[in-house]
Design a protein around this motif. Structure first.
Motif, PDB file in Angstrom:
ATOM      1  N   UNK A  32       0.816  -1.412  -0.067  1.00 39.60           N
ATOM      2  CA  UNK A  32      -0.147  -0.333   0.032  1.00 39.60           C
ATOM      3  C   UNK A  32       0.398   1.109  -0.084  1.00 39.60           C
ATOM      4  N   UNK A  33       0.087   2.108  -0.496  1.00 39.59           N
ATOM      5  CA  UNK A  33       0.583   3.797  -0.553  1.00 39.59           C
ATOM      6  C   UNK A  33       0.988   4.026   0.849  1.00 39.59           C
ATOM      7  N   UNK A  34       1.765   5.249   0.900  1.00 36.63           N
ATOM      8  CA  UNK A  34       1.634   5.553   2.630  1.00 36.63           C
ATOM      9  C   UNK A  34       2.175   7.125   2.927  1.00 36.63           C
ATOM     10  N   UNK A  35       1.550   7.892   3.618  1.00 33.84           N
ATOM     11  CA  UNK A  35       2.251   9.058   3.690  1.00 33.84           C
ATOM     12  C   UNK A  35       2.272   9.881   4.724  1.00 33.84           C
ATOM     13  N   UNK A  36       2.557  10.983   4.846  1.00 31.16           N
ATOM     14  CA  UNK A  36       2.608  11.766   5.833  1.00 31.16           C
ATOM     15  C   UNK A  36       2.373  13.052   5.992  1.00 31.16           C
ATOM     16  N   UNK A  37       1.881  13.714   6.712  1.00 26.91           N
ATOM     17  CA  UNK A  37       0.529  14.663   6.662  1.00 26.91           C
ATOM     18  C   UNK A  37       0.910  15.581   7.829  1.00 26.91           C
ATOM     19  N   UNK A  38       0.540  16.857   8.369  1.00 32.20           N
ATOM     20  CA  UNK A  38       0.812  17.154   9.506  1.00 32.20           C
ATOM     21  C   UNK A  38      -0.652  18.077   9.547  1.00 32.20           C
ATOM     22  N   UNK A  39      -0.289  18.485  11.375  1.00 32.17           N
ATOM     23  CA  UNK A  39      -1.470  19.203  11.131  1.00 32.17           C
ATOM     24  C   UNK A  39      -0.860  20.789  12.461  1.00 32.17           C
ATOM     25  N   UNK A  40      -0.586  21.965  11.648  1.00 30.99           N
ATOM     26  CA  UNK A  40       0.106  22.791  12.111  1.00 30.99           C
ATOM     27  C   UNK A  40      -1.495  23.602  13.154  1.00 30.99           C
ATOM     28  N   UNK A  41      -0.850  24.310  14.184  1.00 30.69           N
ATOM     29  CA  UNK A  41      -1.515  25.149  15.095  1.00 30.69           C
ATOM     30  C   UNK A  41      -2.604  25.552  14.926  1.00 30.69           C
ATOM     31  N   UNK A  42      -3.910  25.744  14.856  1.00 29.72           N
ATOM     32  CA  UNK A  42      -4.949  26.394  14.358  1.00 29.72           C
ATOM     33  C   UNK A  42      -5.868  25.785  12.910  1.00 29.72           C
ATOM     34  N   UNK A  43      -4.664  24.822  12.827  1.00 28.25           N
ATOM     35  CA  UNK A  43      -5.355  24.760  10.779  1.00 28.25           C
ATOM     36  C   UNK A  43      -5.714  23.338  10.334  1.00 28.25           C
ATOM     37  N   UNK A  44      -6.376  23.169   9.284  1.00 26.15           N
ATOM     38  CA  UNK A  44      -6.602  21.509   8.987  1.00 26.15           C
ATOM     39  C   UNK A  44      -5.091  21.292   8.581  1.00 26.15           C
ATOM     40  N   UNK A  45      -5.527  19.611   8.643  1.00 23.45           N
ATOM     41  CA  UNK A  45      -4.247  19.031   8.447  1.00 23.45           C
ATOM     42  C   UNK A  45      -4.586  19.097   7.232  1.00 23.45           C
ATOM     43  N   UNK A  46      -2.922  18.844   6.474  1.00 27.92           N
ATOM     44  CA  UNK A  46      -2.310  19.147   5.076  1.00 27.92           C
ATOM     45  C   UNK A  46      -1.293  17.693   5.209  1.00 27.92           C
ATOM     46  N   UNK A  47      -1.438  17.945   3.568  1.00 22.29           N
ATOM     47  CA  UNK A  47      -0.349  17.119   3.260  1.00 22.29           C
ATOM     48  C   UNK A  47       1.118  16.812   2.847  1.00 22.29           C
ATOM     49  N   UNK A  48       1.729  16.601   3.176  1.00 21.40           N
ATOM     50  CA  UNK A  48       3.064  16.617   3.034  1.00 21.40           C
ATOM     51  C   UNK A  48       4.166  15.965   2.563  1.00 21.40           C
ATOM     52  N   UNK A  49       4.057  14.504   2.320  1.00 18.94           N
ATOM     53  CA  UNK A  49       3.729  13.358   0.945  1.00 18.94           C
ATOM     54  C   UNK A  49       3.368  12.072   0.802  1.00 18.94           C
ATOM     55  N   UNK A  50       3.690  11.766  -0.608  1.00 21.13           N
ATOM     56  CA  UNK A  50       3.346  10.185  -0.279  1.00 21.13           C
ATOM     57  C   UNK A  50       4.218   9.146  -1.256  1.00 21.13           C
ATOM     58  N   UNK A  51       4.105   8.062  -1.232  1.00 19.32           N
ATOM     59  CA  UNK A  51       5.282   7.036  -1.642  1.00 19.32           C
ATOM     60  C   UNK A  51       4.518   5.785  -1.827  1.00 19.32           C
ATOM     61  N   UNK A  52       4.708   5.361  -2.439  1.00 15.24           N
ATOM     62  CA  UNK A  52       3.795   3.986  -3.489  1.00 15.24           C
ATOM     63  C   UNK A  52       4.907   2.427  -2.948  1.00 15.24           C
ATOM     64  N   UNK A  53       4.195   1.576  -2.757  1.00 14.37           N
ATOM     65  CA  UNK A  53       4.438   0.192  -1.846  1.00 14.37           C
ATOM     66  C   UNK A  53       5.977   0.338  -2.574  1.00 14.37           C
ATOM     67  N   UNK A  54       5.895   0.404  -3.212  1.00 20.16           N
ATOM     68  CA  UNK A  54       7.745  -0.128  -3.467  1.00 20.16           C
ATOM     69  C   UNK A  54       8.333   0.735  -3.228  1.00 20.16           C
ATOM     70  N   UNK A  55       8.055   1.709  -3.654  1.00 14.61           N
ATOM     71  CA  UNK A  55       8.811   3.372  -3.310  1.00 14.61           C
ATOM     72  C   UNK A  55       9.539   3.843  -4.770  1.00 14.61           C
ATOM     73  N   UNK A  56       9.234   3.900  -5.358  1.00 18.25           N
ATOM     74  CA  UNK A  56       9.168   4.439  -6.884  1.00 18.25           C
ATOM     75  C   UNK A  56       8.180   5.146  -7.635  1.00 18.25           C
ATOM     76  N   UNK A  57       7.412   5.761  -7.149  1.00 20.26           N
ATOM     77  CA  UNK A  57       7.262   6.675  -6.756  1.00 20.26           C
ATOM     78  C   UNK A  57       6.491   7.978  -5.420  1.00 20.26           C
ATOM     79  N   UNK A  58       6.821   8.610  -5.634  1.00 23.65           N
ATOM     80  CA  UNK A  58       7.134  10.588  -4.598  1.00 23.65           C
ATOM     81  C   UNK A  58       6.797  11.132  -4.938  1.00 23.65           C
TER      82      UNK A  58
END
Length: 123
Positions: A32-58
């Motif tokens: 499965x793809x896996x990703x990182x998100x972040x939520x700054x203080x007082x803001x919505x959660x936002x996308x940071x990065x995603x990686x495919x299962x093999x690591x070939x797509x980022x």
């Protein structure tokens, strides 16, 4: 019970580096793809990065390109986020997520989430 457990967040000075880790347990996400998100203080959660299962797509959010690197070690069931040249605006709770079934940038697409780890960047 499926769990994603983030670690590595702490207080760091601007310009410094951190490596976040996300350990998966209860099932394997090696297909499965896996990703990182972040939520700054007082803001919505936002996308940071995603990686495919093999690591070939980022993909990265524009404001972290060239500074952050996402990677994974499927043998260790661990996702990583290397963060360099940290800025105060990087301060946020960072979450890992797995198994999206829609847009990788959309929080609603992911079936599994960790509890988050706090990253604080001081100026």
């Amino acid at each position: 019970q499926v769990q994603l457990a983030e670690s590595g967040g702490r207080l760091v000075q601007a310009g410094g580096s951190l490596r976040l880790s996300c350990l998966a347990s209860g099932r394997t996400f090696s297909s499965d793809p896996m990703g990182w998100f972040r939520q700054p203080p007082g803001k919505e959660r936002e996308f940071v990065a995603v990686i495919s299962w093999s690591g070939s797509t980022i993909y990265y959010a524009d404001d972290v390109k060239g500074r952050f690197t996402i990677s994974r070690d499927n043998a260790k069931s661990t996702l990583y986020l290397q963060m360099n040249s940290l800025k105060p605006e990087t301060t946020a709770v960072y979450y890992c997520a797995a198994d999206p079934d829609g847009s990788y940038r959309d929080t609603g697409s992911y079936h599994y989430w960790g509890q988050g780890t706090q990253v604080t960047v001081s100026s």
